[in-house]
Enzyme design. Structure first.
Site, PDB file in Angstrom:
ATOM      1  CE  LYS A   1       1.271   0.722  -2.221  1.00  0.00           C
ATOM      2  NZ  LYS A   1       1.098   2.147  -2.553  1.00  0.00           N
TER       3      LYS A   1
ATOM      4  CD  GLU B   1       5.217  -6.390  -2.142  1.00  0.00           C
ATOM      5  OE1 GLU B   1       5.641  -5.646  -1.237  1.00  0.00           O
ATOM      6  OE2 GLU B   1       4.011  -6.646  -2.308  1.00  0.00           O
TER       7      GLU B   1
ATOM      8  NE  ARG C   1      -5.957   7.104   2.452  1.00  0.00           N
ATOM      9  CZ  ARG C   1      -6.791   6.108   2.207  1.00  0.00           C
ATOM     10  NH1 ARG C   1      -7.878   5.956   2.953  1.00  0.00           N
ATOM     11  NH2 ARG C   1      -6.551   5.236   1.248  1.00  0.00           N
TER      12      ARG C   1
END
Length: 510
Positions: free
Chosen positions: A120, A204, A298
């Site tokens: 991330k 965040e 994926r």
């Protein structure tokens, strides 16, 4: 030009996705190789594969996460390629690289793209560099708790701590005030270390009213990369999606907004040299803004709804592009039609904090009918073990519009029979029936706001379940009607609906 296809593909996974990949292989004339743990020995996908090999063990670590065992079986079975499905090793760049070193094609993105986007923190850096909007925040790598406390104060509470590696809600903590931050950081790091072997976290801004929107991308090995539009996955419990739909209600008919978010997804994936199927996830606020969240390198669990609205078979094209075939269509050729919704059926009890329900499935009867698709990995007699995710099936419904898709999905769930374990089907139907869901008001707070104290209808007695099962079996074989339960079909036979005369019980196991 004719491109060669794989002769044999090993599916390094289990359950409904193993069955899904086996079907795609067979449709392309490819032999499918299954693997199975001790508890999965009698599973339907094992029987449906052309070859099946034991992994000798029960836990995920001993079986579907055991790279050495999987590569040995691929070698012994003379497989050409390995499809990882989703979960387990599907986003493990080291496994993808090991496949290549051993002479197998990994059916997924290149290891370099997986490494760049699988983290991330790294993905966030790429997004920032290429002008893709990101959530205000900081990378917690090598930062002290004091530095992160200062960053949180600058961002403004509430904030979200999340693991850089992995997903599924592991290593996530929402912090509403400064006094909670240090304990939350420690807990998130410990959980991230335990789940992913990496304590690295991000900090965040936490938006209290957001929508989770993701864009499906697909690329070949010849530089063609495009999007298959978006899905909304905002209805979640503990950061796990349970209902997904396409197109996204939050975007609705805003073509400019849709084009912007889809273009950003393609731009990000192209920057990392991406190929094969992948999903770029965003959060969308009520004011029209969107922010990059992460990329899943994926196939996604919810891929069937994209297939339903675009008509493109994602697993088929995963196999074909991995073998070197170019995509034969351009972005302008992809025009979504109608609406599709997917519900994940779990062996769990929503009234008891979504506690998994372990045991044997005494009877399973999936729904059918126009516009309904079921991807499952179970049958009557299947065991639900404590070693793996308790998802049993995905029920997908499509319609000309959202209202029709909701009606079809509710009907399909009502007709789904699972006896022997508790399922979340009544909970799913309660979601579909809620006025806020019907209106498309589906933020990530939906369940907490609208179904916080949900409880199921009264349970049926064992005798009622047996009677229902007998009635269902009679309805499959009888050739004459019984009261209001019999309905004439197009060919003149009588179709039985045991639920039509049932009173005081629901159609899921207790």
């Amino acid at each position: 030009m004719t491109y060669p296809r794989f002769r044999k593909v090993l599916i390094a996974n289990r359950g409904e996705i193993a069955r899904r990949v086996i079907r795609a292989c067979h449709e392309l004339g490819i032999r499918a190789v299954a693997v199975y743990s001790d508890v999965d020995e009698r599973a339907p996908w094992v029987r449906e594969a052309d070859e099946a090999y034991p992994l000798h063990g029960s836990t995920a670590a001993d079986t579907y996460l055991n790279r050495d065992k999987l590569l040995t079986i691929a070698t012994n079975s003379n497989a050409d390629a390995i499809h990882p499905g989703y979960g387990f090793l599907s986003e493990n760049a080291d496994f993808a690289a090991a496949c290549a070193r051993a002479g197998f094609v990994f059916i997924g993105p290149p290891p370099a793209a997986m490494r760049a986007l699988g983290s991330k923190a790294a993905a966030r850096a790429i997004a920032e560099h290429h002008g893709v909007p990101v959530v205000p925040g900081v990378d917690g790598l090598d930062k002290s708790d004091d530095e992160l406390a200062a960053a949180a104060a600058a961002i403004g509470y509430p904030v979200l701590i999340k693991a850089s590696a992995g997903g599924g809600g592991k290593g996530m903590r929402v912090v509403h005030e400064p006094a909670q931050l240090r304990d939350a950081l420690q807990a998130a790091r410990q959980e991230a270390q335990s789940a992913f072997g990496d304590p690295h976290v991000l900090l965040e801004k936490y938006f209290t009213e957001i929508h989770h929107v993701e864009v499906q991308v697909l690329g070949d090995l010849h530089g063609n990369l495009l999007h298959l539009y978006e899905r909304e996955c905002s209805v979640q419990r503990r950061h796990q999606k349970i209902i997904e739909e396409s197109p996204a209600p939050i975007i609705g008919g805003d073509a400019a907004r849709r084009e912007a978010i889809c273009a950003a997804a393609v731009h990000l994936a192209a920057a990392a040299g991406y190929s094969n199927a992948g999903t770029v996830e965003f959060i969308v606020d009520g004011a029209g803004g969107f922010y990059f969240l992460e990329m899943n390198t994926r196939l996604q669990v919810e891929h069937p709804i994209t297939e339903a609205v675009t008509g493109i078979d994602l697993v088929n094209w995963q196999l074909r592009v991995a073998a070197g075939e170019p995509l034969p269509f351009a972005q302008s050729d992809i025009r979504p039609r109608g609406h599709a919704i997917e519900a994940r059926v779990y062996a769990e009890d929503p009234a008891l904090g979504f506690l998994p329900s372990i045991g044997q499935i005494a009877l399973y009867a999936p729904p059918a009918g126009p516009g309904v698709r079921v991807d499952d990995g179970i049958e009557s007699g299947s065991a639900v073990s404590p070693y793996y995710d308790p998802m049993l099936a995905k029920v997908i419904a499509g319609g000309q519009d959202r209202a029709e898709a909701i009606r079809k999905l509710d009907r399909a769930l009502r007709e789904t029979v699972v006896l022997g374990v508790t399922t979340n089907i009544p909970y799913l139907r309660a979601i579909l029936a809620h006025p806020a869901f019907v209106a498309g008001h589906t933020s990530t707070n939906f369940l907490a706001e609208h179904l916080p104290d949900w409880s199921p209808p009264a349970e049926a007695s064992a005798a009622e379940w047996v009677a229902a099962a007998v009635w269902e079996e009679l309805g499959r074989t009888a050739d004459s009607g019984v009261g209001n339960a019999g309905q004439a079909t197009a060919d003149g036979r009588t179709s039985y609906d045991p639920w039509a005369t049932a009173v005081g019980w629901r159609n899921v196991g207790g």
